[in-house]
Design an enzyme around this catalytic site. Sequence first.
Site, PDB file in Angstrom:
ATOM      1  N   ASP A 155      26.735  55.693 -99.715  1.00 16.06           N
ATOM      2  CA  ASP A 155      26.192  56.913 -99.148  1.00 16.06           C
ATOM      3  C   ASP A 155      27.657  57.188 -98.029  1.00 16.06           C
ATOM      4  OD1 ASP A 155      25.259  55.280 -96.523  1.00 16.06           O
ATOM      5  OD2 ASP A 155      23.321  55.266 -97.758  1.00 16.06           O
ATOM      6  N   ASP A 174      28.027  59.408 -95.086  1.00 11.41           N
ATOM      7  CA  ASP A 174      27.201  60.096 -93.661  1.00 11.41           C
ATOM      8  C   ASP A 174      28.486  61.680 -92.887  1.00 11.41           C
ATOM      9  OD1 ASP A 174      25.111  58.370 -94.033  1.00 11.41           O
ATOM     10  OD2 ASP A 174      25.751  57.404 -92.425  1.00 11.41           O
ATOM     11  N   ASP A 207      27.317  52.014 -81.983  1.00 12.29           N
ATOM     12  CA  ASP A 207      27.473  50.580 -82.248  1.00 12.29           C
ATOM     13  C   ASP A 207      29.045  50.020 -82.504  1.00 12.29           C
ATOM     14  OD1 ASP A 207      27.140  50.767 -85.037  1.00 12.29           O
ATOM     15  OD2 ASP A 207      25.333  49.894 -84.932  1.00 12.29           O
TER      16      ASP A 207
HETATM   17  P1  ATP Z   1      25.471  50.736 -94.323  1.00 13.02           P
HETATM   18  O1  ATP Z   1      27.358  49.890 -95.314  1.00 13.02           O
HETATM   19  O2  ATP Z   1      24.413  49.372 -94.062  1.00 13.02           O
HETATM   20  O3  ATP Z   1      25.023  52.187 -94.541  1.00 13.02           O
HETATM   21  P2  ATP Z   1      26.455  52.381 -91.657  1.00 13.02           P
HETATM   22  O4  ATP Z   1      27.375  51.894 -90.595  1.00 13.02           O
HETATM   23  O5  ATP Z   1      26.431  53.885 -92.428  1.00 13.02           O
HETATM   24  O6  ATP Z   1      26.547  50.828 -93.267  1.00 13.02           O
HETATM   25  P3  ATP Z   1      24.049  53.028 -91.070  1.00 13.02           P
HETATM   26  O7  ATP Z   1      22.799  52.224 -90.777  1.00 13.02           O
HETATM   27  O8  ATP Z   1      23.781  54.323 -92.021  1.00 13.02           O
HETATM   28  O9  ATP Z   1      24.975  52.190 -90.783  1.00 13.02           O
HETATM   29  O10 ATP Z   1      24.345  54.176 -90.115  1.00 13.02           O
HETATM   30  C1  ATP Z   1      25.374  55.261 -89.581  1.00 13.02           C
HETATM   31  C2  ATP Z   1      26.180  54.511 -88.236  1.00 13.02           C
HETATM   32  O11 ATP Z   1      25.244  55.630 -87.303  1.00 13.02           O
HETATM   33  C3  ATP Z   1      26.503  53.877 -88.287  1.00 13.02           C
HETATM   34  O12 ATP Z   1      27.728  53.683 -88.934  1.00 13.02           O
HETATM   35  C4  ATP Z   1      26.684  54.052 -86.722  1.00 13.02           C
HETATM   36  O13 ATP Z   1      27.871  54.694 -86.752  1.00 13.02           O
HETATM   37  C5  ATP Z   1      25.464  54.749 -86.329  1.00 13.02           C
HETATM   38  N1  ATP Z   1      24.322  53.670 -86.205  1.00 13.02           N
HETATM   39  C6  ATP Z   1      23.113  53.802 -86.746  1.00 13.02           C
HETATM   40  N2  ATP Z   1      22.856  52.953 -86.417  1.00 13.02           N
HETATM   41  C7  ATP Z   1      22.553  52.772 -84.580  1.00 13.02           C
HETATM   42  C8  ATP Z   1      22.995  52.199 -83.608  1.00 13.02           C
HETATM   43  N3  ATP Z   1      21.661  50.930 -83.307  1.00 13.02           N
HETATM   44  N4  ATP Z   1      22.814  52.067 -83.187  1.00 13.02           N
HETATM   45  C9  ATP Z   1      24.444  52.879 -83.011  1.00 13.02           C
HETATM   46  N5  ATP Z   1      24.749  53.840 -83.428  1.00 13.02           N
HETATM   47  C10 ATP Z   1      24.217  53.087 -84.900  1.00 13.02           C
HETATM   48 MG    MG Z   2      25.180  54.332 -94.162  1.00 12.75          MG
END
Ligand code: ATP
Ligand code: MG
Length: 451
Positions: A72, A74, A154
């Site tokens: 997805d 963002d 993170d």
């Molecule tokens: P995925 O492929 O699992 O969706 P993702 O990196 O996009 O991985 P998400 O949980 O969708 O993970 O979160 C989007 C973004 O938000 C992350 O890339 C990170 O930058 C930030 N983020 C999410 N959760 C946290 C957290 N607990 N602490 C700090 N930053 C976070």
């Molecule tokens: Mg994501």
Amino acid sequence: MIRRILNKVFGRTSRASGSGAQILPLAAHGIRRDQLDDCALKTCETLAQAGYKGYVVGGAVRDLLLGKTPKDFDVATDATPEEVRRLFRRSRIIGRRFQIVHVMCGRVTIEVTTFRSNGQKEADEEDERSTDEHGRLLSDNVFGNMADDAARRDFTINALYYDPAREEVHDYFGGVADCKKRVLRMIGDPETRFREDPVRMLRAARFAAKLDFHIDPDTRRPVATLAPLLSNIPRARIFDEALKLLMSGHALRGVHQLRAEGLHHGMLPLLDTILDDPTGERFITAALKTTDARIAQDKPASPAFLFGTLLWPQVLQRWRALEAAGEKPQPALFLAMDEVLDAQRGQLAIPRRYDGMIKEIWALQPRFEQRGGQRPFRLLEHPRFRAAYDFLLLRAESGEVDAELGDWWTRFQDVDDEERAAMLKADSSPKPRRKRKRRKPGESAAETQPA
Ligand code: ATP
Ligand code: MG
């Protein structure tokens, strides 16, 4: 001129924000705008046309950099949620305290988040506590600039911002280099950041498994000590993380990573008992491998099925114990099922909506043993037959039941009625046969009861 060439290859430092972000050109990262989802591209363009910033951020940039297809997209922006909502006809604000905007195009939804800071600065100035006694952040809903937004994320590889108009990546913490080195590195002081949000420890294990990355030693070090902080996290959030880990397509590696970091106590405590028993370990390994394979092939994987497999070794153990104590097989199984589902509520908190399907899959298992008369035909028509059969195959693979039983059911589904009739076994059911009129499903197979 030379400066222009150097910039073109190595990128430049953002002066506009004064933040020290490296701005990397296409040559340095290789992500072309046409690799983005149309909806994400359009969202960024619309924001830019209205005078706002709009960057693709987080997992999508990371995955594109690694040559993976993002699941997805963002978008991060300096527009407020209300301003974003006004720009897109098909959009809505989600959440109260922590507002994000969902922008919809067809079936695709883009999550648009306003730049935020982690709220520390404001809280310090007002001399208010922004964290609890363990260092957990109490507020993370303060708007900030792009640099603040990057710093509150993170890992370095998750703090990359892609500008589609210029095909540039804004890299605040060396995330592009870490991606190339395949290192998962926390932004800032790892211990503080894990204390702020202990779920980041689970995320570290998940990303390391999913991306096949190495956790940087400084990032990894505090985890062993801080793992118990997971007990302060609401169970629903832990469940969501567990689901993400198990559905990541790398569940097997993820589960082993969790255990290696000692994090499973806070997420899947049942792993200890399962993995220490050879049959349990074979069963779970087979289950996770099948799930990973299904996800790799873009086939649906059911969380209920997966949680059913994780809990099965316990059900089996209780079932056998209750039988040994004199309970009849069927009631013993049902008792064991309820006990195990109730016992996990305090730890794993599988939502009750999954209970029905999990129980159906379990309850159908003894019925595979009954291979005489009409019973196999009735089982074949059960709406949960397919899931229950897949479950049976895992039991056969782990040696819990004979491989022959699994093979029999595989063949029974494949062949025609005549052969099915020939396959039927003498009914070995211990139940005393009641004399009653047989209910005919209207098929000739009813006549072919073997001796
Ligand atoms: P995925 O492929 O699992 O969706 P993702 O990196 O996009 O991985 P998400 O949980 O969708 O993970 O979160 C989007 C973004 O938000 C992350 O890339 C990170 O930058 C930030 N983020 C999410 N959760 C946290 C957290 N607990 N602490 C700090 N930053 C976070
Ligand atoms: Mg994501």
